[in-house]
Write a protein that holds these residues in place. Structure first.
Motif, PDB file in Angstrom:
ATOM      1  N   GLY A 132       0.599  -1.073  -0.090  1.00 45.72           N
ATOM      2  CA  GLY A 132      -0.182   0.024   0.300  1.00 45.72           C
ATOM      3  C   GLY A 132       0.664   1.073  -0.473  1.00 45.72           C
ATOM      4  N   VAL A 133       2.070   1.469   0.783  1.00 47.80           N
ATOM      5  CA  VAL A 133       2.352   2.509   1.477  1.00 47.80           C
ATOM      6  C   VAL A 133       4.062   2.383   1.331  1.00 47.80           C
ATOM      7  N   SER A 134       5.107   2.676   0.328  1.00 46.98           N
ATOM      8  CA  SER A 134       6.350   2.624  -0.151  1.00 46.98           C
ATOM      9  C   SER A 134       7.394   3.454   0.244  1.00 46.98           C
ATOM     10  N   ASP A 135       8.296   3.139   1.050  1.00 50.73           N
ATOM     11  CA  ASP A 135       9.315   4.402   0.945  1.00 50.73           C
ATOM     12  C   ASP A 135       8.798   5.252   1.832  1.00 50.73           C
ATOM     13  N   VAL A 136       8.604   4.796   3.171  1.00 52.11           N
ATOM     14  CA  VAL A 136       7.829   5.651   4.296  1.00 52.11           C
ATOM     15  C   VAL A 136       9.979   5.746   5.530  1.00 52.11           C
ATOM     16  N   GLN A 137       8.490   7.130   5.577  1.00 47.04           N
ATOM     17  CA  GLN A 137       9.852   8.075   6.326  1.00 47.04           C
ATOM     18  C   GLN A 137       9.515   9.030   7.692  1.00 47.04           C
ATOM     19  N   PHE A 138       9.870   8.693   8.734  1.00 44.02           N
ATOM     20  CA  PHE A 138       9.497   9.821   9.816  1.00 44.02           C
ATOM     21  C   PHE A 138       9.668  11.494   9.354  1.00 44.02           C
ATOM     22  N   GLU A 139       9.009  12.115   9.758  1.00 43.50           N
ATOM     23  CA  GLU A 139       9.186  13.091   9.021  1.00 43.50           C
ATOM     24  C   GLU A 139       8.596  14.071  11.244  1.00 43.50           C
ATOM     25  N   ARG A 140       7.499  13.855  11.756  1.00 43.99           N
ATOM     26  CA  ARG A 140       7.371  14.256  13.263  1.00 43.99           C
ATOM     27  C   ARG A 140       6.721  13.682  14.206  1.00 43.99           C
ATOM     28  N   ASN A 141       6.885  14.420  15.002  1.00 49.79           N
ATOM     29  CA  ASN A 141       5.647  13.880  15.726  1.00 49.79           C
ATOM     30  C   ASN A 141       4.812  14.915  16.254  1.00 49.79           C
ATOM     31  N   ARG A 142       3.453  14.722  16.701  1.00 48.64           N
ATOM     32  CA  ARG A 142       2.668  15.843  17.604  1.00 48.64           C
ATOM     33  C   ARG A 142       1.711  14.767  18.568  1.00 48.64           C
ATOM     34  N   PHE A 156       4.251  10.285   8.868  1.00 50.85           N
ATOM     35  CA  PHE A 156       5.179   9.896   8.297  1.00 50.85           C
ATOM     36  C   PHE A 156       4.995  10.435   6.799  1.00 50.85           C
ATOM     37  N   SER A 157       5.808  10.499   5.715  1.00 51.52           N
ATOM     38  CA  SER A 157       5.596  10.121   4.324  1.00 51.52           C
ATOM     39  C   SER A 157       6.023   9.270   3.619  1.00 51.52           C
ATOM     40  N   GLY A 158       5.315   8.902   2.750  1.00 52.49           N
ATOM     41  CA  GLY A 158       5.387   7.728   1.899  1.00 52.49           C
ATOM     42  C   GLY A 158       5.033   8.278   0.574  1.00 52.49           C
ATOM     43  N   THR A 159       4.981   6.863  -0.296  1.00 50.34           N
ATOM     44  CA  THR A 159       4.341   7.005  -1.771  1.00 50.34           C
ATOM     45  C   THR A 159       3.500   5.643  -2.012  1.00 50.34           C
ATOM     46  N   THR A 160       2.506   5.621  -2.929  1.00 47.62           N
ATOM     47  CA  THR A 160       1.039   4.870  -3.112  1.00 47.62           C
ATOM     48  C   THR A 160       1.249   4.835  -4.238  1.00 47.62           C
ATOM     49  N   THR A 161      -0.024   4.355  -4.817  1.00 53.45           N
ATOM     50  CA  THR A 161      -0.333   4.623  -6.252  1.00 53.45           C
ATOM     51  C   THR A 161      -2.317   4.156  -6.072  1.00 53.45           C
ATOM     52  N   ILE A 162      -2.010   5.121  -6.821  1.00 55.58           N
ATOM     53  CA  ILE A 162      -3.754   5.551  -6.685  1.00 55.58           C
ATOM     54  C   ILE A 162      -4.413   5.666  -8.663  1.00 55.58           C
ATOM     55  N   GLU A 163      -4.890   4.949  -9.109  1.00 52.15           N
ATOM     56  CA  GLU A 163      -5.618   4.929 -10.324  1.00 52.15           C
ATOM     57  C   GLU A 163      -4.215   5.054 -11.239  1.00 52.15           C
ATOM     58  N   GLY A 164      -3.689   4.014 -10.698  1.00 55.27           N
ATOM     59  CA  GLY A 164      -2.516   4.223 -11.727  1.00 55.27           C
ATOM     60  C   GLY A 164      -1.445   5.060 -11.755  1.00 55.27           C
ATOM     61  N   GLN A 165      -1.248   6.101 -10.532  1.00 60.84           N
ATOM     62  CA  GLN A 165      -1.024   6.789 -10.441  1.00 60.84           C
ATOM     63  C   GLN A 165      -0.130   6.884  -9.703  1.00 60.84           C
ATOM     64  N   PRO A 190      -3.322  11.787   0.248  1.00 65.58           N
ATOM     65  CA  PRO A 190      -2.202  12.502  -0.478  1.00 65.58           C
ATOM     66  C   PRO A 190      -1.591  13.480  -0.035  1.00 65.58           C
ATOM     67  N   GLU A 191      -0.506  13.895  -0.599  1.00 69.62           N
ATOM     68  CA  GLU A 191       0.114  15.325   0.895  1.00 69.62           C
ATOM     69  C   GLU A 191       0.462  16.881   0.057  1.00 69.62           C
ATOM     70  N   GLU A 192      -0.805  16.191  -1.070  1.00 65.62           N
ATOM     71  CA  GLU A 192      -0.852  17.532  -1.705  1.00 65.62           C
ATOM     72  C   GLU A 192      -2.832  18.333  -1.340  1.00 65.62           C
ATOM     73  N   VAL A 193      -3.142  17.241  -0.541  1.00 65.55           N
ATOM     74  CA  VAL A 193      -4.502  17.570   0.111  1.00 65.55           C
ATOM     75  C   VAL A 193      -3.860  18.188   1.722  1.00 65.55           C
ATOM     76  N   ASP A 194      -5.201  19.377   1.687  1.00 60.63           N
ATOM     77  CA  ASP A 194      -4.259  19.418   3.287  1.00 60.63           C
ATOM     78  C   ASP A 194      -5.417  19.385   4.887  1.00 60.63           C
ATOM     79  N   GLU A 195      -5.326  17.894   4.760  1.00 60.26           N
ATOM     80  CA  GLU A 195      -6.220  16.973   5.501  1.00 60.26           C
ATOM     81  C   GLU A 195      -5.513  16.914   6.884  1.00 60.26           C
ATOM     82  N   GLU A 196      -4.954  17.723   7.455  1.00 51.72           N
ATOM     83  CA  GLU A 196      -4.537  17.176   9.042  1.00 51.72           C
ATOM     84  C   GLU A 196      -5.750  17.910  10.081  1.00 51.72           C
TER      85      GLU A 196
END
Length: 211
Positions: A132-142, A156-165, A190-196
């Protein structure tokens, strides 16, 4: 993405093999109480429940030359939200999962590894066994206030595949004990979405009544 993370989370919550405190021949049974997101938080964030079930895991252990069976029942809830994602368009890309698993201890010895794992270890175990998610890297705690206390949330940050992208994602994970259970909450989006802010509302809206 959804099936990979969810199935791995369930699979990780198994009984350890070194349970020297089991002294009877009977099956030991442990069951968590469900943890869920309240209706108010769902309405505010636009998330909808898509999974509400339980998973029972059995493990046979050898104690003093004799076999014993331990049965653990976990409860799982999953929620999703659709969002616009660049050229992909409207997709179900916001995922929030909450799992409750019994602390499961006998004579002071934990039978459930989730009770002692850190957020960092848990998310890396999930990532290493999931597509599901690869290249996982720790970013911060809150910290987020939920279920009557301030809880640490690891991001954490990472990458995944959604609709082939291939899409860069953020993973928020909290794991803590509450009323005899371990509650694990995971958000992926997705990181581009402000979801926090929505994730905080979901976490703050958790309900759980332990055993």
């Amino acid at each position: 993405m959804r099936k990979g993370i969810l199935s791995v989370l369930i699979g990780l919550l198994v009984v350890s093999a070194g349970c020297s405190s089991l002294l009877t021949g009977e099956t030991l049974t442990f069951e968590s109480s469900p943890a869920a997101v309240g209706d108010g938080a769902l309405e505010e964030t636009g998330y909808e429940e898509t999974v509400a079930n339980e998973s029972t895991i059995e493990r046979t252990v050898t104690v003093a030359g004799q076999e014993r069976t331990v049965r653990i029942t976990n409860h799982i809830r999953q929620y999703q939200r659709g969002m616009e994602l660049g050229p992909v368009g409207e997709v179900t890309a916001g995922q929030f999962m909450v799992l409750s698993t019994p602390s499961a201890s006998v004579a002071g010895q934990s039978l459930n590894p989730a009770a002692s794992w850190s957020n960092q270890r848990l998310v890396r175990e999930v990532a290493s066994r999931s597509r599901g998610v690869s290249d996982v890297q720790f970013e911060r705690n809150r910290t987020v206030q939920t279920l009557g206390d301030s809880r640490e949330v690891s991001v954490f940050s990472g990458t995944t595949t959604i609709e082939g992208q291939e899409v860069d994602v953020l993973v928020h994970l909290a794991s803590f004990e509450h009323e005899g259970d371990v509650v694990i909450a995971v958000a992926v989006y997705p990181e581009e979405v402000d979801e926090e802010g929505r994730v905080d509302t979901l976490l703050s809206g958790l309900t759980h009544s332990g055993n």
